[in-house]
Motif scaffolding. Structure first.
Motif, PDB file in Angstrom:
ATOM      1  N   GLN A 242       0.841  -1.192   0.000  1.00 56.46           N
ATOM      2  CA  GLN A 242       0.000   0.000   0.000  1.00 56.46           C
ATOM      3  C   GLN A 242       0.878   1.243   0.000  1.00 56.46           C
ATOM      4  N   LEU A 243       0.320   2.323  -0.514  1.00 58.03           N
ATOM      5  CA  LEU A 243       1.023   3.605  -0.524  1.00 58.03           C
ATOM      6  C   LEU A 243       0.543   4.455   0.640  1.00 58.03           C
ATOM      7  N   LYS A 244       1.481   5.127   1.281  1.00 60.45           N
ATOM      8  CA  LYS A 244       1.145   6.098   2.317  1.00 60.45           C
ATOM      9  C   LYS A 244       1.236   7.482   1.698  1.00 60.45           C
ATOM     10  N   LEU A 245       0.125   8.203   1.712  1.00 63.82           N
ATOM     11  CA  LEU A 245       0.064   9.527   1.109  1.00 63.82           C
ATOM     12  C   LEU A 245       0.010  10.606   2.177  1.00 63.82           C
ATOM     13  N   ALA A 246       0.294  11.828   1.779  1.00 64.94           N
ATOM     14  CA  ALA A 246       0.190  12.968   2.683  1.00 64.94           C
ATOM     15  C   ALA A 246      -1.220  13.034   3.246  1.00 64.94           C
ATOM     16  N   GLY A 247      -1.316  13.415   4.508  1.00 62.82           N
ATOM     17  CA  GLY A 247      -2.619  13.507   5.149  1.00 62.82           C
ATOM     18  C   GLY A 247      -3.107  12.195   5.721  1.00 62.82           C
ATOM     19  N   GLY A 248      -2.238  11.189   5.736  1.00 62.76           N
ATOM     20  CA  GLY A 248      -2.617   9.907   6.320  1.00 62.76           C
ATOM     21  C   GLY A 248      -3.456   9.018   5.427  1.00 62.76           C
ATOM     22  N   ILE A 249      -3.529   9.321   4.129  1.00 62.44           N
ATOM     23  CA  ILE A 249      -4.309   8.505   3.195  1.00 62.44           C
ATOM     24  C   ILE A 249      -3.540   7.225   2.883  1.00 62.44           C
ATOM     25  N   THR A 250      -4.228   6.105   2.896  1.00 62.18           N
ATOM     26  CA  THR A 250      -3.631   4.813   2.555  1.00 62.18           C
ATOM     27  C   THR A 250      -4.273   4.300   1.280  1.00 62.18           C
ATOM     28  N   VAL A 251      -3.446   3.987   0.289  1.00 65.07           N
ATOM     29  CA  VAL A 251      -3.938   3.578  -1.024  1.00 65.07           C
ATOM     30  C   VAL A 251      -3.455   2.161  -1.331  1.00 65.07           C
ATOM     31  N   PRO A 252      -4.353   1.241  -1.677  1.00 67.42           N
ATOM     32  CA  PRO A 252      -3.932  -0.129  -1.992  1.00 67.42           C
ATOM     33  C   PRO A 252      -3.160  -0.197  -3.301  1.00 67.42           C
ATOM     34  N   VAL A 253      -2.247  -1.151  -3.376  1.00 70.26           N
ATOM     35  CA  VAL A 253      -1.444  -1.366  -4.587  1.00 70.26           C
ATOM     36  C   VAL A 253      -1.643  -2.804  -5.050  1.00 70.26           C
ATOM     37  N   SER A 254      -2.140  -2.977  -6.264  1.00 71.83           N
ATOM     38  CA  SER A 254      -2.324  -4.326  -6.799  1.00 71.83           C
ATOM     39  C   SER A 254      -1.088  -4.741  -7.592  1.00 71.83           C
ATOM     40  N   ARG A 255      -0.951  -6.040  -7.812  1.00 70.42           N
ATOM     41  CA  ARG A 255       0.221  -6.575  -8.503  1.00 70.42           C
ATOM     42  C   ARG A 255       0.344  -6.008  -9.916  1.00 70.42           C
ATOM     43  N   ASN A 256      -0.777  -5.774 -10.584  1.00 68.45           N
ATOM     44  CA  ASN A 256      -0.742  -5.293 -11.968  1.00 68.45           C
ATOM     45  C   ASN A 256      -0.112  -3.921 -12.112  1.00 68.45           C
ATOM     46  N   TYR A 257      -0.124  -3.131 -11.045  1.00 69.04           N
ATOM     47  CA  TYR A 257       0.380  -1.755 -11.121  1.00 69.04           C
ATOM     48  C   TYR A 257       1.697  -1.565 -10.370  1.00 69.04           C
ATOM     49  N   ARG A 258       2.255  -2.629  -9.801  1.00 71.40           N
ATOM     50  CA  ARG A 258       3.467  -2.491  -8.990  1.00 71.40           C
ATOM     51  C   ARG A 258       4.659  -2.027  -9.823  1.00 71.40           C
ATOM     52  N   ALA A 259       4.762  -2.514 -11.062  1.00 69.05           N
ATOM     53  CA  ALA A 259       5.871  -2.109 -11.925  1.00 69.05           C
ATOM     54  C   ALA A 259       5.813  -0.616 -12.234  1.00 69.05           C
ATOM     55  N   ASP A 260       4.606  -0.087 -12.447  1.00 71.70           N
ATOM     56  CA  ASP A 260       4.448   1.345 -12.706  1.00 71.70           C
ATOM     57  C   ASP A 260       4.918   2.172 -11.524  1.00 71.70           C
ATOM     58  N   ILE A 261       4.575   1.710 -10.330  1.00 67.35           N
ATOM     59  CA  ILE A 261       4.921   2.433  -9.109  1.00 67.35           C
ATOM     60  C   ILE A 261       6.429   2.449  -8.902  1.00 67.35           C
ATOM     61  N   ARG A 262       7.079   1.317  -9.140  1.00 65.07           N
ATOM     62  CA  ARG A 262       8.537   1.272  -9.007  1.00 65.07           C
ATOM     63  C   ARG A 262       9.208   2.132 -10.068  1.00 65.07           C
ATOM     64  N   ALA A 263       8.629   2.165 -11.261  1.00 68.65           N
ATOM     65  CA  ALA A 263       9.185   2.987 -12.330  1.00 68.65           C
ATOM     66  C   ALA A 263       9.137   4.470 -11.974  1.00 68.65           C
ATOM     67  N   ARG A 264       8.113   4.861 -11.223  1.00 72.19           N
ATOM     68  CA  ARG A 264       8.002   6.263 -10.810  1.00 72.19           C
ATOM     69  C   ARG A 264       8.906   6.584  -9.633  1.00 72.19           C
ATOM     70  N   GLY A 265       9.544   5.571  -9.043  1.00 74.76           N
ATOM     71  CA  GLY A 265      10.425   5.806  -7.910  1.00 74.76           C
ATOM     72  C   GLY A 265       9.703   5.937  -6.590  1.00 74.76           C
ATOM     73  N   TRP A 266       8.408   5.585  -6.534  1.00 77.10           N
ATOM     74  CA  TRP A 266       7.654   5.728  -5.295  1.00 77.10           C
ATOM     75  C   TRP A 266       8.131   4.751  -4.230  1.00 77.10           C
ATOM     76  N   ASP A 267       8.719   3.625  -4.651  1.00 75.01           N
ATOM     77  CA  ASP A 267       9.205   2.660  -3.663  1.00 75.01           C
ATOM     78  C   ASP A 267      10.480   3.119  -2.994  1.00 75.01           C
ATOM     79  N   ARG A 268      11.068   4.239  -3.452  1.00 73.90           N
ATOM     80  CA  ARG A 268      12.289   4.757  -2.836  1.00 73.90           C
ATOM     81  C   ARG A 268      12.030   5.981  -1.970  1.00 73.90           C
ATOM     82  N   ARG A 269      10.771   6.282  -1.752  1.00 75.40           N
ATOM     83  CA  ARG A 269      10.447   7.446  -0.929  1.00 75.40           C
ATOM     84  C   ARG A 269      10.275   7.042   0.530  1.00 75.40           C
ATOM     85  N   GLY A 270      10.408   8.037   1.404  1.00 76.56           N
ATOM     86  CA  GLY A 270      10.237   7.766   2.815  1.00 76.56           C
ATOM     87  C   GLY A 270      11.474   8.045   3.617  1.00 76.56           C
TER      88      GLY A 270
END
Length: 270
Positions: A242-270
């Motif tokens: 799941q993604l943690k967003l500003a304001g405490g929002i939690t967003v689910p991440v499905s397997r089909n979109y995981r590659a897109d998220i890593r490509a955007r560098g979101w897995d390196r934030r925090g």
């Protein structure tokens, strides 16, 4: 919620374009910083490497040392940081990153010393570790500043678009000018999360995706979308990503979109 096939195909094309464009900046920035660090350390020759090694062995020495540090950082980001962020917060996750970076670089330096010069005496290990730590802190600092600058110079979450303007008009007056952080499908309605709060409006999720296509963001799930500027960290909770967003929002991440998220560098934030 069922989406029309045409809308699904359009979104799929947009996701492929997003993947192609975003593999980019974060990865290229890391490569540039690593290459610069290797060149600088090769020229400077710390640890007496300039006096005792010729150019090519010195270049190999520092390429492997810097590469090992980046490998430690990658392992931390992939497996350790989400857990640390979840339990101790983002600051702790960022600070603790220096530990695996230093340990992996130090292990590599010990091997390199054996190959190119001679084993480091036990009494000198602490001194060598201290110097490796200083170099790791310097490179990590430059990388952090580069990533902050990269995020700050990204296009704002409000590119002019007639569809986006019409979509915003459906929101309550107090939310229309706020940055859109996430969108979720709820039966025949859409919940829009913004920097000023959230609201439930009538509409189709496919139409919402068409409206926000000019914004920097990505689908994370068949019924969720998240904005680039709002993402704080990628976490794993109870076996689910799941993604943690500003304001405490939690967003689910499905397997089909995981590659897109890593490509955007979101897995390196925090």
């Amino acid at each position: 919620m069922q989406e029309p096939q045409a809308a699904t195909q359009g979104t799929s094309g947009a996701r492929k374009s997003t993947f192609t464009l975003s593999i980019d900046r974060a990865i290229l920035l890391d490569i540039a910083i690593a290459a610069g660090a290797i060149a600088f350390l090769t020229y400077l020759g710390p640890f007496g490497t300039k006096a005792q090694l010729t150019l090519l062995p010195r270049l190999i020495y520092w390429a492997f040392a810097v590469g090992a540090g980046y490998a430690g950082a990658g392992l931390h980001d992939r497996f350790v940081r989400p857990m640390v962020i979840r339990r101790l917060g983002r600051i702790a996750g960022a600070v603790m990153k220096i530990i695996p970076v230093t340990l992996s670089a130090m292990a590599c330096v010990i091997v390199l010393e054996i190959i190119f010069r001679e084993p480091i005496p036990a009494w000198a290990l602490l001194s060598a570790a201290t110097r490796v730590l200083v170099i790791a802190l310097a490179i990590s600092g430059v990388a952090s500043l580069g990533n902050l600058r990269n995020r700050a110079t990204a296009a704002p979450n409000d590119a002019p678009c007639p569809r986006l303007s019409s979509f915003r008009e459906k929101l309550p007056a107090g939310l229309r000018r706020a940055a859109i952080h996430a969108i979720a499908a709820e039966d025949h309605y859409i919940r829009v999360f913004t920097g000023a709060g959230d609201a439930l409006i009538a509409g189709r999720f496919a139409d919402a995706m068409d409206a926000v296509r000019t914004l920097k963001g990505s689908r994370t799930h068949r019924s969720w979308w998240a904005a680039d500027e709002a993402v704080e960290a990628l976490e794993k909770n109870a076996g689910r990503w799941q993604l943690k967003l500003a304001g405490g929002i939690t967003v689910p991440v499905s397997r089909n979109y995981r590659a897109d998220i890593r490509a955007r560098g979101w897995d390196r934030r925090g």
